[in-house]
Design a protein around this motif. Sequence first.
Motif, PDB file in Angstrom:
ATOM      1  N   ARG A 100       2.197  -3.014   2.516  1.00  8.01           N
ATOM      2  CA  ARG A 100       1.406  -4.238   2.520  1.00  8.01           C
ATOM      3  C   ARG A 100       0.272  -4.144   1.530  1.00  8.01           C
ATOM      4  O   ARG A 100      -0.232  -3.056   1.265  1.00  8.01           O
ATOM      5  CB  ARG A 100       0.798  -4.476   3.908  1.00  8.01           C
ATOM      6  CG  ARG A 100       1.811  -4.945   4.904  1.00  8.01           C
ATOM      7  CD  ARG A 100       1.184  -5.137   6.266  1.00  8.01           C
ATOM      8  NE  ARG A 100       2.140  -5.811   7.142  1.00  8.01           N
ATOM      9  CZ  ARG A 100       1.833  -6.776   7.981  1.00  8.01           C
ATOM     10  NH1 ARG A 100       0.590  -7.180   8.094  1.00  8.01           N
ATOM     11  NH2 ARG A 100       2.759  -7.334   8.722  1.00  8.01           N
ATOM     12  N   LEU A 101      -0.129  -5.290   1.019  1.00  7.04           N
ATOM     13  CA  LEU A 101      -1.399  -5.381   0.293  1.00  7.04           C
ATOM     14  C   LEU A 101      -2.301  -6.279   1.133  1.00  7.04           C
ATOM     15  O   LEU A 101      -1.831  -7.263   1.722  1.00  7.04           O
ATOM     16  CB  LEU A 101      -1.193  -6.013  -1.096  1.00  7.04           C
ATOM     17  CG  LEU A 101      -0.441  -5.185  -2.142  1.00  7.04           C
ATOM     18  CD1 LEU A 101      -0.287  -5.967  -3.441  1.00  7.04           C
ATOM     19  CD2 LEU A 101      -1.159  -3.867  -2.422  1.00  7.04           C
ATOM     20  N   ASP A 102      -3.587  -5.972   1.189  1.00  7.95           N
ATOM     21  CA  ASP A 102      -4.526  -6.814   1.940  1.00  7.95           C
ATOM     22  C   ASP A 102      -4.522  -8.225   1.367  1.00  7.95           C
ATOM     23  O   ASP A 102      -4.203  -8.424   0.195  1.00  7.95           O
ATOM     24  CB  ASP A 102      -5.973  -6.310   1.783  1.00  7.95           C
ATOM     25  CG  ASP A 102      -6.128  -4.861   2.180  1.00  7.95           C
ATOM     26  OD1 ASP A 102      -5.311  -4.382   2.962  1.00  7.95           O
ATOM     27  OD2 ASP A 102      -7.079  -4.247   1.679  1.00  7.95           O
ATOM     28  N   THR A 105      -6.304  -8.350  -1.851  1.00  7.67           N
ATOM     29  CA  THR A 105      -5.799  -7.491  -2.938  1.00  7.67           C
ATOM     30  C   THR A 105      -4.703  -8.249  -3.674  1.00  7.67           C
ATOM     31  O   THR A 105      -3.869  -8.901  -3.046  1.00  7.67           O
ATOM     32  CB  THR A 105      -5.226  -6.174  -2.369  1.00  7.67           C
ATOM     33  OG1 THR A 105      -6.250  -5.508  -1.635  1.00  7.67           O
ATOM     34  CG2 THR A 105      -4.727  -5.256  -3.482  1.00  7.67           C
ATOM     35  N   TYR A 132      -3.838   1.643  -8.523  1.00  6.20           N
ATOM     36  CA  TYR A 132      -4.734   0.513  -8.241  1.00  6.20           C
ATOM     37  C   TYR A 132      -5.858   0.492  -9.266  1.00  6.20           C
ATOM     38  O   TYR A 132      -6.308   1.544  -9.732  1.00  6.20           O
ATOM     39  CB  TYR A 132      -5.366   0.668  -6.852  1.00  6.20           C
ATOM     40  CG  TYR A 132      -4.363   0.574  -5.728  1.00  6.20           C
ATOM     41  CD1 TYR A 132      -4.080  -0.653  -5.130  1.00  6.20           C
ATOM     42  CD2 TYR A 132      -3.690   1.699  -5.278  1.00  6.20           C
ATOM     43  CE1 TYR A 132      -3.156  -0.746  -4.105  1.00  6.20           C
ATOM     44  CE2 TYR A 132      -2.753   1.613  -4.249  1.00  6.20           C
ATOM     45  CZ  TYR A 132      -2.493   0.385  -3.663  1.00  6.20           C
ATOM     46  OH  TYR A 132      -1.571   0.290  -2.653  1.00  6.20           O
ATOM     47  N   HIS A 185      -5.888   0.066   4.485  1.00  4.40           N
ATOM     48  CA  HIS A 185      -7.050  -0.204   3.628  1.00  4.40           C
ATOM     49  C   HIS A 185      -7.485   1.038   2.849  1.00  4.40           C
ATOM     50  O   HIS A 185      -8.688   1.270   2.646  1.00  4.40           O
ATOM     51  CB  HIS A 185      -8.241  -0.702   4.465  1.00  4.40           C
ATOM     52  CG  HIS A 185      -8.048  -2.085   5.005  1.00  4.40           C
ATOM     53  ND1 HIS A 185      -8.938  -2.666   5.873  1.00  4.40           N
ATOM     54  CD2 HIS A 185      -7.083  -2.994   4.809  1.00  4.40           C
ATOM     55  CE1 HIS A 185      -8.515  -3.878   6.195  1.00  4.40           C
ATOM     56  NE2 HIS A 185      -7.373  -4.096   5.551  1.00  4.40           N
ATOM     57  N   GLN A 186      -6.510   1.825   2.429  1.00  3.40           N
ATOM     58  CA  GLN A 186      -6.826   3.171   1.930  1.00  3.40           C
ATOM     59  C   GLN A 186      -7.823   3.179   0.775  1.00  3.40           C
ATOM     60  O   GLN A 186      -8.810   3.928   0.795  1.00  3.40           O
ATOM     61  CB  GLN A 186      -5.540   3.894   1.496  1.00  3.40           C
ATOM     62  CG  GLN A 186      -5.811   5.302   0.967  1.00  3.40           C
ATOM     63  CD  GLN A 186      -4.561   6.114   0.790  1.00  3.40           C
ATOM     64  OE1 GLN A 186      -3.542   5.836   1.413  1.00  3.40           O
ATOM     65  NE2 GLN A 186      -4.628   7.125  -0.042  1.00  3.40           N
ATOM     66  N   VAL A 187      -7.574   2.365  -0.242  1.00  4.69           N
ATOM     67  CA  VAL A 187      -8.422   2.447  -1.438  1.00  4.69           C
ATOM     68  C   VAL A 187      -9.843   1.977  -1.109  1.00  4.69           C
ATOM     69  O   VAL A 187     -10.836   2.606  -1.502  1.00  4.69           O
ATOM     70  CB  VAL A 187      -7.799   1.631  -2.592  1.00  4.69           C
ATOM     71  CG1 VAL A 187      -8.731   1.606  -3.791  1.00  4.69           C
ATOM     72  CG2 VAL A 187      -6.430   2.202  -2.970  1.00  4.69           C
ATOM     73  N   ARG A 188      -9.931   0.880  -0.366  1.00  3.58           N
ATOM     74  CA  ARG A 188     -11.264   0.377  -0.002  1.00  3.58           C
ATOM     75  C   ARG A 188     -12.020   1.434   0.822  1.00  3.58           C
ATOM     76  O   ARG A 188     -13.217   1.656   0.627  1.00  3.58           O
ATOM     77  CB  ARG A 188     -11.153  -0.936   0.793  1.00  3.58           C
ATOM     78  CG  ARG A 188     -10.593  -2.084  -0.042  1.00  3.58           C
ATOM     79  CD  ARG A 188     -10.379  -3.349   0.779  1.00  3.58           C
ATOM     80  NE  ARG A 188      -9.491  -4.256   0.085  1.00  3.58           N
ATOM     81  CZ  ARG A 188      -9.874  -5.127  -0.844  1.00  3.58           C
ATOM     82  NH1 ARG A 188     -11.146  -5.253  -1.157  1.00  3.58           N
ATOM     83  NH2 ARG A 188      -8.990  -5.905  -1.448  1.00  3.58           N
ATOM     84  N   LEU A 201      -9.647  -5.693  -5.983  1.00  7.42           N
ATOM     85  CA  LEU A 201      -8.643  -4.632  -6.044  1.00  7.42           C
ATOM     86  C   LEU A 201      -7.302  -5.218  -6.466  1.00  7.42           C
ATOM     87  O   LEU A 201      -6.880  -6.253  -5.944  1.00  7.42           O
ATOM     88  CB  LEU A 201      -8.510  -3.981  -4.654  1.00  7.42           C
ATOM     89  CG  LEU A 201      -7.619  -2.751  -4.555  1.00  7.42           C
ATOM     90  CD1 LEU A 201      -8.144  -1.616  -5.436  1.00  7.42           C
ATOM     91  CD2 LEU A 201      -7.535  -2.272  -3.097  1.00  7.42           C
TER      92      LEU A 201
HETATM   93  N1  URA Z   1      -5.719  -0.032  -0.363  1.00  7.05           N
HETATM   94  C1  URA Z   1      -6.483  -1.027   0.114  1.00  7.05           C
HETATM   95  O1  URA Z   1      -7.627  -0.806   0.499  1.00  7.05           O
HETATM   96  N2  URA Z   1      -5.978  -2.260   0.137  1.00  7.05           N
HETATM   97  C2  URA Z   1      -4.740  -2.573  -0.289  1.00  7.05           C
HETATM   98  O2  URA Z   1      -4.329  -3.732  -0.229  1.00  7.05           O
HETATM   99  C3  URA Z   1      -3.955  -1.524  -0.777  1.00  7.05           C
HETATM  100  C4  URA Z   1      -4.461  -0.256  -0.799  1.00  7.05           C
END
Ligand code: URA
Length: 239
Positions: A100-102, A105, A132, A185-188, A201
Amino acid sequence: MKLVRLIANLGYGSRKEVMQLFREGRITDAAGEVLYTDDKVAHEDVRIDGEPLDPPTGLVLLMHKPTGYTCSRKDAGRLVYDLLPPRWRRRDPALSTVGRLDRDTSGLLLLTDDGALLHRIISPKASVAKVYEATLARDLGGGEGELFASGTLMLESETTPLAPAQLEVLAPRRARLTVTEGRYHQVRRMFAATGNHVDALERVAIGQLALDGLAPGEWRALDAAGVAKAFEPTVPGGR
Ligand code: URA
């Protein structure tokens, strides 16, 4: 598979409705000859109202997801499925997003009805690289790259540290991050762990698969060579 079932599974209608299309003579072969329910015809030779059938099962789509759309079948608001032909929502097997993408995002999203492929891409064991680009609220501090690469970063309320991830600094408030996992929400959350905040993002690649000029909201079907690119390692600084 019987023609009625094949056509119903593509979302053209219930079996009863598809039977009706046959009775009305709207299902033909490529030469315009009316087909009957028990005819044996290759998928690519069937026409409905003169139009070729939708692609068969095994469909893989690469979409440029715009912000504001949810990777869900039933949330309120705009859904990524709204960007596809309406009957594709009724396909069996169903089209699912690969991870999934948020909602906020944007970027590269895969959808497929191939469950085995889906699991092969999202499986942590496969270590498929997701790339990303983040726009940050504050300047990078300088230590983020080392922290993300360390394999020791523990996100709040998690019990195992993140696998090493690669950071490239693009500008004081812009960075490209390559991760092999797909945690919530890994990257955030990774940037939040450094005291920063992700303002925008975008996922720009999965492996060597990139958007290649697709505009937000656009999508295209991938062939086997396109799918294989998702499993190719990214090249730091280049992709
Ligand atoms: N990491 C995030 O925080 N949001 C995303 O949608 C994908 C990866």
